[in-house]
Design a protein around this motif. Structure first.
Motif, PDB file in Angstrom:
ATOM      1  N   SER A  48       0.749  -0.845  -0.111  1.00 42.08           N
ATOM      2  CA  SER A  48      -0.134  -0.252   0.258  1.00 42.08           C
ATOM      3  C   SER A  48       0.800   1.288   0.148  1.00 42.08           C
ATOM      4  N   TYR A  55       3.419   7.254  -6.274  1.00 41.27           N
ATOM      5  CA  TYR A  55       4.539   6.010  -6.529  1.00 41.27           C
ATOM      6  C   TYR A  55       4.992   6.308  -7.795  1.00 41.27           C
ATOM      7  N   LEU A  68      -0.362  -1.319 -10.441  1.00 36.60           N
ATOM      8  CA  LEU A  68      -0.417   0.057  -9.150  1.00 36.60           C
ATOM      9  C   LEU A  68      -2.201   0.077  -9.567  1.00 36.60           C
ATOM     10  N   ILE A  70      -5.597   1.576  -8.443  1.00 37.39           N
ATOM     11  CA  ILE A  70      -6.492   2.758  -7.576  1.00 37.39           C
ATOM     12  C   ILE A  70      -7.390   2.714  -6.533  1.00 37.39           C
ATOM     13  N   SER A  76      -3.713   3.558  -2.594  1.00 33.80           N
ATOM     14  CA  SER A  76      -3.011   2.672  -3.953  1.00 33.80           C
ATOM     15  C   SER A  76      -2.539   1.476  -3.123  1.00 33.80           C
TER      16      SER A  76
END
Length: 130
Positions: A48, A55, A68, A70, A76
């Motif tokens: 997380s 990121y 990644l 969302i 995320s």
């Protein structure tokens, strides 16, 4: 004989810097292991995105892919998946974030699980922003 049920005992380790400068990139190295008794199927490493980081990128080797994910209203999640992790082998993931925090401590938590694992261990690395 053919076994319908399999199980895997997974472990995870993560390393990252003890201190980091605001505005720079921070890289976490995540390694998972499987002590069996069987191979692990559909292995997923999750990380997380901690508050104070954004990121940048992620990779997993020797096989698999990262993305990644969302999640609206929640942090995320960097998710790295591999179809299989044989007994006694390692998966290595690298996750890179940009440090947006200007001070304080960033706690990054990563976890690993698989479709047939008997556990879902996690690991935490704390880094001070200066």
């Amino acid at each position: 004989g053919f076994k319908l049920e399999t199980s895997a005992d997974l472990n995870i380790a993560m390393s990252g810097p003890k201190t980091i400068t605001s505005g720079s990139n921070i890289t976490y190295a995540i390694t998972t292991g499987n002590t069996g008794p069987d191979g692990a199927s559909v292995v997923s490493i999750t990380d997380s995105v901690p508050a104070g980081l954004t990121y940048v990128s992620s990779t997993i080797s020797p096989t698999g892919s990262c993305s990644l994910v969302i999640v609206l209203g929640h942090p995320s999640v960097v998710t790295c998946t591999a179809g299989y992790q044989a007994l006694g082998t390692k998966l290595r993931a690298s996750v890179v974030f940009k440090v947006t925090a200007t001070s304080g401590t960033i706690s990054n938590i990563a976890a690993v699980a698989s479709a047939n694992s008997t556990n879902a261990p996690q690991v935490t690395v704390d880094t001070t922003v200066n």
